[in-house]
Design a protein around this motif. Structure first.
Motif, PDB file in Angstrom:
ATOM      1  N   PRO A  28       5.939 -11.117   9.944  1.00 34.39           N
ATOM      2  CA  PRO A  28       5.513 -10.648   8.631  1.00 34.39           C
ATOM      3  C   PRO A  28       6.585 -10.974   7.584  1.00 34.39           C
ATOM      4  O   PRO A  28       7.773 -11.047   7.896  1.00 34.39           O
ATOM      5  N   ASP A  34       5.496  -6.872   3.603  1.00 32.53           N
ATOM      6  CA  ASP A  34       4.500  -6.581   4.639  1.00 32.53           C
ATOM      7  C   ASP A  34       4.930  -5.388   5.486  1.00 32.53           C
ATOM      8  O   ASP A  34       6.120  -5.146   5.675  1.00 32.53           O
ATOM      9  N   TRP A  75       5.815  -3.480   8.715  1.00 35.08           N
ATOM     10  CA  TRP A  75       6.317  -3.798  10.050  1.00 35.08           C
ATOM     11  C   TRP A  75       5.806  -2.754  11.040  1.00 35.08           C
ATOM     12  O   TRP A  75       5.227  -3.083  12.059  1.00 35.08           O
ATOM     13  N   ARG A  96       6.017 -15.206   5.246  1.00 32.47           N
ATOM     14  CA  ARG A  96       5.011 -15.065   6.300  1.00 32.47           C
ATOM     15  C   ARG A  96       4.931 -16.339   7.129  1.00 32.47           C
ATOM     16  O   ARG A  96       4.950 -17.435   6.603  1.00 32.47           O
ATOM     17  N   VAL A 141       8.855  -1.377   5.898  1.00 32.23           N
ATOM     18  CA  VAL A 141       8.289  -2.521   5.189  1.00 32.23           C
ATOM     19  C   VAL A 141       9.361  -3.598   5.111  1.00 32.23           C
ATOM     20  O   VAL A 141      10.519  -3.310   4.795  1.00 32.23           O
ATOM     21  N   GLU A 182      -5.690  -1.575   6.655  1.00 25.27           N
ATOM     22  CA  GLU A 182      -4.980  -0.860   5.575  1.00 25.27           C
ATOM     23  C   GLU A 182      -5.499   0.561   5.415  1.00 25.27           C
ATOM     24  O   GLU A 182      -4.731   1.494   5.174  1.00 25.27           O
ATOM     25  N   ILE A 187      -1.569  -9.851   9.457  1.00 31.47           N
ATOM     26  CA  ILE A 187      -0.452  -9.254   8.729  1.00 31.47           C
ATOM     27  C   ILE A 187      -1.032  -8.268   7.721  1.00 31.47           C
ATOM     28  O   ILE A 187      -2.061  -8.544   7.096  1.00 31.47           O
ATOM     29  N   THR A 188      -0.361  -7.132   7.545  1.00 31.51           N
ATOM     30  CA  THR A 188      -0.836  -6.106   6.619  1.00 31.51           C
ATOM     31  C   THR A 188       0.147  -5.945   5.474  1.00 31.51           C
ATOM     32  O   THR A 188       1.328  -5.656   5.677  1.00 31.51           O
ATOM     33  N   SER A 189      -0.331  -6.108   4.267  1.00 29.85           N
ATOM     34  CA  SER A 189       0.493  -5.981   3.067  1.00 29.85           C
ATOM     35  C   SER A 189       0.691  -4.511   2.709  1.00 29.85           C
ATOM     36  O   SER A 189      -0.258  -3.723   2.713  1.00 29.85           O
ATOM     37  N   TRP A 190       1.935  -4.152   2.389  1.00 28.37           N
ATOM     38  CA  TRP A 190       2.242  -2.783   1.977  1.00 28.37           C
ATOM     39  C   TRP A 190       1.492  -2.434   0.694  1.00 28.37           C
ATOM     40  O   TRP A 190       1.017  -1.316   0.527  1.00 28.37           O
ATOM     41  N   GLN A 250       3.413  -5.084  13.411  1.00 30.31           N
ATOM     42  CA  GLN A 250       3.925  -6.454  13.515  1.00 30.31           C
ATOM     43  C   GLN A 250       3.424  -7.170  14.769  1.00 30.31           C
ATOM     44  O   GLN A 250       3.350  -8.390  14.807  1.00 30.31           O
TER      45      GLN A 250
END
Length: 170
Positions: A153, A157, A159, A149, A141, A4, A99-102, A76
């Motif tokens: 994603p 999440d 993309w 999930r 996103v 992040e 996975i990376t959360s916005w 992704q």
């Protein structure tokens, strides 16, 4: 550094490891020591090079002195490529989750002094786009409440993100 934090820094600076639009491919080779695949298309005076590092893709023009025209960060892909996450952590010191959360990226972005403003753009089917016009970054996103999930994603999440010349975003 976490994934992040890296994404937030790329958004704030419009660069990857200090290399941005207009940088030479040679400069990029020094800062991204990952294996890559090159794909060259076009004719003699209008050739394009697309270099794929797995997580990063770079598009260059102006052969033979290739100059970077655009970058993408394909977040992704990390979901299904644990060996890529390991390589990025070992070679670049960036620890990405699958996975990376916005929301996590936004929080990291807010902690950067002098950062620009993220604008929410119109939604496209399945995605919401955010943009930092000063740095030329567009973030995709996932925006689909039914996207959970799992194999991909989910809703909220990251993309991917693209870095282009800010002149193209005005």
């Amino acid at each position: 550094m976490t994934g992040e934090e890296f994404i937030a820094r790329a958004i704030a600076t419009g660069s990857l490891f200090g290399s941005g639009v207009g940088s030479s491919l040679e400069e990029l080779d020094h800062v991204i020591p990952l294996l890559h695949v090159d794909d060259i298309t076009g004719r003699r005076d209008s050739r394009t090079l697309r270099r794929d590092y797995g997580l990063f893709e770079v598009t260059c023009s102006d052969a033979p002195n290739w100059r970077c025209q655009a970058f993408s960060l394909e977040v992704q892909r990390l979901l299904h490529l644990p060996e890529l996450r390991s390589e990025v952590a070992d070679q670049l010191g960036i620890r990405f989750e699958q996975i990376t959360s916005w929301t996590d990226v936004q929080r990291a972005h807010e902690r950067i002094p002098g950062r620009g403003t993220l604008e929410a753009l119109d939604e496209s089917p399945g995605y919401r786009l955010f943009q930092e016009r000063q740095t030329g970054v567009t973030i995709h996103v996932v925006h689909d409440p039914s996207a959970v999930r799992g194999d991909f994603p989910g809703h909220g999440d990251v993309w991917s993100l693209q870095i282009t010349s800010p002149a193209f975003l005005r």
